[in-house]
Design a protein around this motif. Sequence first.
Motif, short mmCIF file in Angstrom:
data_model
loop_
_atom_site.label_atom_id
_atom_site.label_comp_id
_atom_site.label_asym_id
_atom_site.label_seq_id
_atom_site.Cartn_x
_atom_site.Cartn_y
_atom_site.Cartn_z
N THR A 151 2.88 -0.59 4.29
CA THR A 151 2.88 0.61 5.00
C THR A 151 1.08 0.11 5.24
O THR A 151 0.60 1.40 6.46
N GLU A 152 0.42 -1.06 4.68
CA GLU A 152 -0.82 -0.76 5.54
C GLU A 152 -1.16 -1.65 6.61
O GLU A 152 -1.98 -0.48 7.52
N SER A 153 -0.29 -2.50 7.12
CA SER A 153 -0.60 -2.79 8.89
C SER A 153 -0.21 -1.55 9.85
O SER A 153 -0.74 -0.80 10.53
N THR A 154 0.89 -1.06 9.66
CA THR A 154 1.03 0.82 10.23
C THR A 154 -0.06 1.48 10.23
O THR A 154 -0.45 1.98 11.04
N ALA A 155 -0.77 1.63 8.85
CA ALA A 155 -1.80 2.66 8.76
C ALA A 155 -3.04 1.85 9.58
O ALA A 155 -4.19 3.11 10.18
N LEU A 156 -3.48 0.74 9.72
CA LEU A 156 -4.65 0.18 10.17
C LEU A 156 -4.29 0.55 11.66
O LEU A 156 -4.99 0.73 12.41
N ARG A 157 -3.02 0.64 12.23
CA ARG A 157 -2.96 0.16 13.27
C ARG A 157 -2.68 1.69 13.73
O ARG A 157 -3.83 2.11 15.17
N LEU A 158 -2.83 2.55 13.30
CA LEU A 158 -3.00 4.15 13.58
C LEU A 158 -4.29 4.42 13.44
O LEU A 158 -4.72 5.57 13.31
N GLY A 159 -4.72 3.75 12.88
CA GLY A 159 -6.65 3.70 12.84
C GLY A 159 -6.97 4.49 11.45
O GLY A 159 -8.38 5.04 11.08
N ALA A 160 -5.98 4.30 10.49
CA ALA A 160 -7.17 4.30 9.18
C ALA A 160 -8.35 3.37 8.60
O ALA A 160 -8.24 2.60 9.89
N PHE A 161 -9.58 3.73 8.43
CA PHE A 161 -10.28 3.29 7.69
C PHE A 161 -10.14 1.97 6.72
O PHE A 161 -10.68 0.68 7.29
N ARG A 162 -9.39 2.12 6.36
CA ARG A 162 -8.89 1.03 4.57
C ARG A 162 -7.29 1.29 4.13
O ARG A 162 -7.09 2.58 4.42
N PHE A 163 -7.13 1.02 3.65
CA PHE A 163 -5.56 1.02 3.02
C PHE A 163 -6.13 0.59 1.39
O PHE A 163 -6.82 -1.28 1.12
N LEU A 164 -5.91 1.39 0.63
CA LEU A 164 -6.40 0.99 -0.60
C LEU A 164 -4.65 0.86 -1.69
O LEU A 164 -3.71 2.41 -0.93
N PRO A 165 -3.96 -0.68 -2.22
CA PRO A 165 -2.76 0.03 -2.77
C PRO A 165 -3.40 0.09 -4.19
O PRO A 165 -4.40 1.27 -4.95
N LYS A 166 -2.62 1.34 -4.54
CA LYS A 166 -1.97 1.82 -5.43
C LYS A 166 -1.90 0.87 -6.94
O LYS A 166 -0.25 0.01 -6.61
N PRO A 167 -1.66 1.07 -8.41
CA PRO A 167 -2.21 1.87 -8.52
C PRO A 167 -4.23 1.98 -8.33
O PRO A 167 -4.56 0.66 -8.40
N LEU A 168 -4.57 2.72 -8.75
CA LEU A 168 -5.99 3.01 -8.00
C LEU A 168 -6.98 2.46 -9.41
O LEU A 168 -7.14 3.16 -10.18
N GLU A 169 -7.90 1.68 -8.98
CA GLU A 169 -9.28 1.61 -10.29
C GLU A 169 -10.58 2.48 -9.65
O GLU A 169 -11.34 2.50 -8.49
N ARG A 170 -10.95 3.33 -10.05
CA ARG A 170 -12.10 4.10 -10.27
C ARG A 170 -13.51 3.30 -9.03
O ARG A 170 -14.06 3.77 -8.11
N GLU A 171 -13.44 2.44 -9.48
CA GLU A 171 -14.97 1.47 -9.03
C GLU A 171 -14.08 0.90 -7.42
O GLU A 171 -15.04 1.02 -6.85
#
Length: 243
Positions: free
Chosen positions: A89-109
Amino acid sequence: MKRARILVVDDSEELREFYELELELAGYSVMLAADGREGLERARELRPDLIITDVSMPVMDGLELLARLRSDLAPPLPPVIVCSGFDMTESTALRLGAFRFLPKPLEREDLIAVVTLALQGRAALGTAAMQEKERIRQARARSAAAADQALRGVDFGASDVAGGLQGFAEWITGYFGFGATALTFVDGGDLRVRAASHGSSIAAGTVFDGHALYSSGVLASGASLVVSDAAAYPFASERAQQY
């Protein structure tokens, strides 16, 4: 000094609590929404400085929310960070204008670093993101291999196995208050529904071809067991075929 306001949109109560705790500890003011439609309403009303959204949610998913933000809100638009366990879903999200895609699981840092960059209006690129993607890819490969080994030799057609899965689906539906539940396994590259509770719009025996948003994300994750609220995702059956 006024604290930056961050709107978090995620259907997982546990993750909403994680975001709220970590972001408030980092000095931000946090607002929460449980699905995309609620998130859009809160964005219109509160005009946050930053939005963090999941992708797979009932009512309105994160990609539709991203598109609606661009069409419904007057500029300037807040930056949007899209988080998902499905890399495709990263390429679609960025194409729709997302600033950044973060993959889960997330790290706090990683979360705090990207939030800081987004609020500063800087591009979040670099080796750290590539390293994180590789780490997640390797973890998924290990999980998929372990699951395939565990499922090898299971006769899903046996009456005791089928009955056990059916009972499990009914139990999950009642325990979690779902409208319905489908148990699906990735088998030979296909996503197959092995059991479905009463009221499910997805019948047991269905196989997904990977083109629907719902099934393509699951296949990309390499998951071997997926528990889903089938009633919340009726569109999942649109491109399904009976196996």
